[in-house]
Structures are given as structure tokens and as C-alpha cells.
Design a protein around this motif. Structure first.
Motif, PDB file in Angstrom:
ATOM      1  N   THR A  96       0.946  -0.907  -0.074  1.00 42.08           N
ATOM      2  CA  THR A  96       0.227   0.123  -0.129  1.00 42.08           C
ATOM      3  C   THR A  96       0.913   1.502  -0.012  1.00 42.08           C
ATOM      4  OG1 THR A  96      -1.873  -0.843   1.390  1.00 42.08           O
ATOM      5  CG2 THR A  96      -1.707   1.076   0.987  1.00 42.08           C
ATOM      6  N   GLU A  97       1.686   1.482   0.416  1.00 48.92           N
ATOM      7  CA  GLU A  97       2.496   2.325   0.971  1.00 48.92           C
ATOM      8  C   GLU A  97       3.331   2.343  -0.360  1.00 48.92           C
ATOM      9  OE1 GLU A  97       4.164   2.231   5.267  1.00 48.92           O
ATOM     10  OE2 GLU A  97       5.804   1.148   3.499  1.00 48.92           O
ATOM     11  N   ALA A  98       3.873   1.356  -1.730  1.00 49.21           N
ATOM     12  CA  ALA A  98       4.465   1.753  -2.480  1.00 49.21           C
ATOM     13  C   ALA A  98       3.481   1.848  -4.327  1.00 49.21           C
ATOM     14  CB  ALA A  98       5.132  -0.307  -3.131  1.00 49.21           C
ATOM     15  N   LEU A 101       2.488   5.760  -2.811  1.00 55.77           N
ATOM     16  CA  LEU A 101       4.061   6.833  -2.676  1.00 55.77           C
ATOM     17  C   LEU A 101       3.933   7.510  -4.075  1.00 55.77           C
ATOM     18  CD1 LEU A 101       6.872   4.963  -0.175  1.00 55.77           C
ATOM     19  CD2 LEU A 101       5.390   7.501  -0.095  1.00 55.77           C
ATOM     20  N   LYS A 102       3.481   5.922  -5.068  1.00 51.75           N
ATOM     21  CA  LYS A 102       4.384   6.251  -6.572  1.00 51.75           C
ATOM     22  C   LYS A 102       2.469   6.632  -7.643  1.00 51.75           C
ATOM     23  CE  LYS A 102       4.433   3.123 -11.155  1.00 51.75           C
ATOM     24  NZ  LYS A 102       4.069   2.142 -11.420  1.00 51.75           N
ATOM     25  N   PHE A 103       2.069   6.707  -6.958  1.00 45.29           N
ATOM     26  CA  PHE A 103       0.296   7.667  -7.282  1.00 45.29           C
ATOM     27  C   PHE A 103      -0.279   8.747  -6.433  1.00 45.29           C
ATOM     28  CE2 PHE A 103       0.495   3.264  -9.228  1.00 45.29           C
ATOM     29  CZ  PHE A 103       0.882   3.358 -10.396  1.00 45.29           C
ATOM     30  N   GLY A 104       0.171   9.480  -5.487  1.00 44.86           N
ATOM     31  CA  GLY A 104      -0.007   9.637  -4.350  1.00 44.86           C
ATOM     32  C   GLY A 104      -1.785   9.546  -4.136  1.00 44.86           C
ATOM     33  N   PRO A 105      -2.084  10.527  -3.678  1.00 41.84           N
ATOM     34  CA  PRO A 105      -3.708  10.701  -3.285  1.00 41.84           C
ATOM     35  C   PRO A 105      -4.279  10.253  -4.106  1.00 41.84           C
ATOM     36  CG  PRO A 105      -2.968  12.638  -2.633  1.00 41.84           C
ATOM     37  CD  PRO A 105      -2.008  12.025  -3.131  1.00 41.84           C
ATOM     38  N   PRO A 106      -4.442   9.714  -5.756  1.00 41.39           N
ATOM     39  CA  PRO A 106      -5.153   9.395  -6.584  1.00 41.39           C
ATOM     40  C   PRO A 106      -5.167   8.261  -6.335  1.00 41.39           C
ATOM     41  CG  PRO A 106      -3.914  11.345  -7.487  1.00 41.39           C
ATOM     42  CD  PRO A 106      -3.456  10.909  -6.234  1.00 41.39           C
ATOM     43  N   SER A 121      -5.091   2.462   3.396  1.00 40.39           N
ATOM     44  CA  SER A 121      -4.442   3.101   2.460  1.00 40.39           C
ATOM     45  C   SER A 121      -4.680   4.853   3.328  1.00 40.39           C
ATOM     46  CB  SER A 121      -4.666   3.463   1.121  1.00 40.39           C
ATOM     47  OG  SER A 121      -6.369   3.469   0.867  1.00 40.39           O
ATOM     48  N   SER A 122      -5.945   4.676   3.708  1.00 35.96           N
ATOM     49  CA  SER A 122      -6.963   6.007   4.780  1.00 35.96           C
ATOM     50  C   SER A 122      -5.546   6.204   5.481  1.00 35.96           C
ATOM     51  CB  SER A 122      -8.027   6.077   4.846  1.00 35.96           C
ATOM     52  OG  SER A 122      -8.531   5.355   4.091  1.00 35.96           O
ATOM     53  N   ALA A 123      -5.128   5.999   6.373  1.00 33.32           N
ATOM     54  CA  ALA A 123      -4.108   5.874   7.625  1.00 33.32           C
ATOM     55  C   ALA A 123      -2.784   6.407   6.939  1.00 33.32           C
ATOM     56  CB  ALA A 123      -3.854   5.013   8.164  1.00 33.32           C
ATOM     57  N   LEU A 124      -2.650   5.888   5.975  1.00 32.44           N
ATOM     58  CA  LEU A 124      -1.867   6.245   5.430  1.00 32.44           C
ATOM     59  C   LEU A 124      -1.384   7.897   4.903  1.00 32.44           C
ATOM     60  CD1 LEU A 124       1.655   6.067   4.170  1.00 32.44           C
ATOM     61  CD2 LEU A 124       0.624   4.987   2.343  1.00 32.44           C
ATOM     62  N   VAL A 136     -10.858  13.092   0.942  1.00 30.89           N
ATOM     63  CA  VAL A 136     -11.903  12.662   1.073  1.00 30.89           C
ATOM     64  C   VAL A 136     -12.457  12.370  -0.309  1.00 30.89           C
ATOM     65  CG1 VAL A 136     -14.202  14.263   1.691  1.00 30.89           C
ATOM     66  CG2 VAL A 136     -13.017  14.614   3.427  1.00 30.89           C
ATOM     67  N   LEU A 137     -11.978  13.856  -1.551  1.00 28.51           N
ATOM     68  CA  LEU A 137     -12.252  14.046  -2.844  1.00 28.51           C
ATOM     69  C   LEU A 137     -11.814  12.448  -3.396  1.00 28.51           C
ATOM     70  CD1 LEU A 137     -13.442  15.668  -4.792  1.00 28.51           C
ATOM     71  CD2 LEU A 137     -11.633  16.241  -5.101  1.00 28.51           C
ATOM     72  N   MET A 138     -10.853  12.248  -3.123  1.00 23.27           N
ATOM     73  CA  MET A 138     -10.169  10.880  -3.700  1.00 23.27           C
ATOM     74  C   MET A 138     -11.056   9.839  -2.916  1.00 23.27           C
ATOM     75  SD  MET A 138      -8.158  12.253  -6.304  1.00 23.27           S
ATOM     76  CE  MET A 138      -7.022  12.962  -6.629  1.00 23.27           C
ATOM     77  N   ASP A 139     -10.711  10.189  -2.264  1.00 21.66           N
ATOM     78  CA  ASP A 139     -11.845   7.954  -1.337  1.00 21.66           C
ATOM     79  C   ASP A 139     -13.481   8.513  -1.193  1.00 21.66           C
ATOM     80  OD1 ASP A 139     -10.349   6.848   0.826  1.00 21.66           O
ATOM     81  OD2 ASP A 139     -12.581   7.410   1.881  1.00 21.66           O
ATOM     82  N   GLY A 140     -13.596   9.478  -1.983  1.00 22.93           N
ATOM     83  CA  GLY A 140     -14.973   9.612  -2.063  1.00 22.93           C
ATOM     84  C   GLY A 140     -15.867   8.955  -3.022  1.00 22.93           C
TER      85      GLY A 140
END
Length: 319
Positions: A96-98, A101-106, A121-124, A136-140
Motif C-alpha cells: 500500500t505504501e508503494a 508513494l507512486k501515485f499519491g492521493p489518486p 491507505s486511509s491511515a497512510l 475526502v475528494l479522492m476517497d469519495g
């Protein structure tokens, strides 16, 4: 089985909310099948698309926001706790970290499609400083894609799913038993996979007290920090060298093969450290021991930590 269907028909919105919320909180209760079934109810005209999708997205956002706040407050250590309650193999933190880190919030757009990754991923996102509005935008949007796809597939294959459910109803208690067996088999398979993975990495460990004693006695071993680069910003054990799992094959230790080497990471069961240790052992190094509890146990015990600021000050003092 008929009672179960009646409950879903009568309390569909509540069941969807509870199912999605519990899964996003990290419990091994897959919500996707529930969403598929409620997609059938949409096809039958019992519920609306908007209501079902809204309830699922709100449930996901509430659970994910809890983990986001936990990550913001407690930092990267919360991810280790998450992986301990998850039935997914411990590599989920690193994977999940990888991805993040590769794509950021997307990356939040697709994390929900991988079981066990959503809460991590939410905690990260929280621990890495992602702004809450962006989270919130990306997670939503990710929740809309995830829940929407399940509802759409349930609606698309409503006839086939209806036939399957009718067959289970006709089976009576045996249909209910079959569903329970399948759920139990799913959880058991995930548990067995995790236990097998952990067993494959078992080896002799060294405790933080033993390492501290070695350092204080002057018989300091080689200490290897095996965390990813972004994780060392919180500090490291004094004298540690840095090596990633990907870079261990290029690592050259100018020491005797029996000299002590201690490795640590920040993941549950010292997974990354154990993997690096296995590679070093295969190259002939014999006295390799991961640190029990990793950097978190060292820090919690109150032992000294070197920070980037201290390192910069020491370098400036020697100039």
C-alpha cells in the motif's frame, strides 16, 4: 435463507451501511457481495440507485476518515496495528505504501478494490500529510467507483443472481449452511495464508534490551535499517546503515561472516527485516537477527533515536 433475504429487502440500506463500514474499518467481512445483492434489489425497483450509492459512500467515508485521523495523530505506527488486525499478509503495509508513494492521493481511487488496503491507505494518507479535503475528494470518488461497480454488476446480472438466491431459498437451512460455509472458508483461507507467510519468515530475533546491552558494551553489531526512504524521517537507531529490500543485493558488508548483524523495520512481524535477513543468509552471512518489534519497540522503550536534524548538526560540527 428466506429470512436472510427478507432482512435484506426490509433493511437493505442499513445492511449496506453496516457492511461497508465494518469492512472499511478493517474487519474481514467482504461488503462487495452485499452490494451485489442490493444491486438486484435496485433492478427489482425496491430501492433507488442514488439511495444505495449514497449510503455506501457515506459509510466508507466515515470509516476511512476515522483511519485518516488515526494516521494523522499517531503517524505510520498505526499502519502496523492495522495489519495486525487484518487477515491479509503483512506485506499489505509495504504494498500500500508503494502504491500510495507512486501515485499519491489518486491511489485512493483503486485501493478499495484490493481487500484490506482501504483502511491502510486511509491511515497512510493521514500520516503522510495529505490535505483532508483532497483525501475526502479522492476517497469519495474511489468509493463511488467501488460501490457503483458492485451495484451496477448486481443490476446487470440480477436474473442470474435471482435464480441463485431462489435455489438457496429452496434448499432451506442447507442453503443458509452453504453460505455460512463459504464465508467461513474465505476467512479461514485468508488466516491460513497469513500464518503460512509468517511461518516462512521465522528466525531467531534480538530484543531491544539485548541490542541496547550490545551497544553499551562496545560490541556493537552492524545495524541495518530496512525501511523505505520516506519512513526514516522519524529517526533511526544510532549508527544504523540504510538498505531497502530492493537494494540488498548490491549491499556489501565488509565484516566477517559470523559478525553480528541486526536488522529492523517498522512493519508487523518484522517482515521486511526478515526478508532482507533471508537474502543475507543466502549470501553466506550467518549471524543475522531481526529486531523484535522493530523501530517502534526501540522508540517505545525510550532508547536513543537519531533524527535528521541531529544528523545535520553533527555534520555541520565536523565541517
Amino acid at each position: 435463507m428466506n429470512t436472510v433475504l427478507e432482512l435484506i429487502q426490509q433493511y437493505g440500506l442499513l445492511i449496506v451501511f453496516a457492511s461497508v463500514f465494518l469492512e472499511q474499518m478493517g474487519l474481514p467481512l467482504p461488503a462487495y457481495p452485499t452490494l451485489l445483492l442490493t444491486g438486484v434489489l435496485i433492478g427489482n425497483g425496491q430501492y433507488s440507485w442514488a439511495a444505495m450509492l449514497l449510503v455506501a459512500v457515506v459509510a466508507a467515508l466515515i470509516a476511512d476518515s476515522i483511519w485518516y485521523r488515526a494516521g494523522r495523530k499517531y503517524g505510520k505506527r498505526v499502519m502496523g496495528k492495522l495489519c495486525k488486525i487484518s487477515l491479509s499478509p503483512d506485506t499489505c503495509v509495504r504494498q500500500t505504501e508503494a502504491l500510495y508513494l507512486k501515485f499519491g492521493p489518486p491511489a485512493l481511487l483503486i485501493c478499495k478494490f484490493v481487500p484490506g488496503f482501504a483502511s491502510i491507505s486511509s491511515a497512510l494518507a493521514g500520516s503522510s500529510g495529505t490535505r483532508y479535503w483532497l483525501f475526502v475528494l479522492m476517497d469519495g470518488l474511489g468509493a463511488v467507483l467501488w460501490a457503483g461497480s458492485a451495484l451496477w454488476l448486481g443490476h446487470l446480472f440480477s436474473s442470474a443472481i435471482d435464480e441463485l438466491m431462489l435455489t438457496l431459498v429452496e434448499m432451506g437451512k442447507w442453503g443458509t449452511l452453504l453460505v455460512l460455509v463459504l464465508i467461513t472458508a474465505f476467512v479461514a483461507a485468508k488466516w491460513w495464508d497469513r500464518q503460512r507467510f509468517i511461518k516462512s519468515l521465522r528466525m531467531a530475533r534480538i530484543s531491544v534490551d539485548e541490542l541496547s546491552t550490545l551497544l553499551n558494551s562496545g560490541a556493537a553489531p552492524v545495524i541495518l535499517d530496512t525501511r523505505a526512504k520516506h519512513l526514516v524521517e522519524d529517526g533511526w537507531i544510532p549508527g544504523a546503515q540504510f538498505v531497502t529490500l530492493e537494494g540488498v543485493d548490491q549491499l556489501v558488508l565488509e565484516i566477517d561472516e559470523d559478525a553480528p548483524v541486526v536488522l529492523y523495520c517498522s512493519c508487523p512481524n518484522e517482515v521486511t527485516a526478515a526478508k532482507v535477513a533471508k537474502k543475507l543468509i543466502s549470501r553466506g552471512y550467518r549471524n543475522i537477527r531481526p529486531l523484535t518489534g522493530g523501530i517502534d519497540a526501540w522508540r517505545d522503550a525510550g532508547f536513543e533515536i537519531t533524527t535528521p536534524e541531529q544528523e545535520a548538526m553533527m555534520k555541520a560540527a565536523h565541517v
